[in-house]
Design a protein around this motif. Structure first.
Motif: not given
Length: 187
Positions: A13-41
């Motif tokens: 959810g967007p309300e959690y996007a940049l919260t501290r509790h989402n550090a795990g999500f943010m780390a994987l999103d950063r890797m996806a951007a760096q190494y050009s792979f995409d997440f899908s639902m």
């Protein structure tokens, strides 16, 4: 080919996007951007696959919300036929200062509800976890507000480099092993 399950913990959810509790999500999103792979639902999570140095990495961002993360972890361990020794859970940690990392081969949940649920569902604490320090600059009784709060501006500026180090630690775990990764990334 060795397969690894890398689970970033967070809340959807967007309300959690940049919260501290989402550090795990943010780390994987950063890797996806760096190494050009995409997440899908997919079932119970956003997932992505990526090959690196002869290793198959399967990334999972559970959509079950933090406190029920174990359901997605167990499902993808079985679905992808990955041994628990090749599981790495990336999560925030309020007991570490911002900017510090702590990789351990096993351990207790330490008050983290996402880890507690994974422990219960897997019936073990024998899996690696990479704790991403978010600090604990909150007054008594304000922990929930703190972890669900956004990073302040000074930390946001440092966040990209910090998340890059998290990604490097993940890759070291998968390619060089946990002892090497702990020696090089624990502070």
């Amino acid at each position: 080919m060795n397969k690894f399950l890398i689970v970033g913990l967070g809340n959807i959810g967007p309300e959690y996007a940049l919260t501290r509790h989402n550090a795990g999500f943010m780390a994987l999103d950063r890797m996806a951007a760096q190494y050009s792979f995409d997440f899908s639902m997919t079932r119970l999570a956003y997932t992505a696959k990526w090959q690196h140095k002869g290793k198959q990495l399967f990334f999972v961002k559970p959509t079950t919300y933090m406190n029920l993360s174990g359901r997605a972890v167990l499902y993808y361990l079985k679905q992808e036929n990955i041994q628990v020794e090749n599981l790495l859970v990336v999560t925030d940690d309020k007991d570490l200062p911002f900017g510090k990392l702590r990789l351990k081969p096993k351990g207790s949940p330490g008050g983290h509800n996402g880890l507690r649920n994974i422990d219960e569902v897997l019936n073990t604490q024998e899996y690696a976890r990479l704790r991403v320090g978010i600090g604990n600059n909150f007054s008594k009784g304000r922990q929930v507000d703190f972890v669900l709060g956004q990073f302040p501006e000074d930390e946001l500026i440092q966040l990209p480099d910090y998340l890059d180090r998290v990604g490097d630690a993940i890759l070291a775990f998968c390619t060089m092993g946990i002892q090497f990764a702990m020696n090089n990334y624990n502070q």
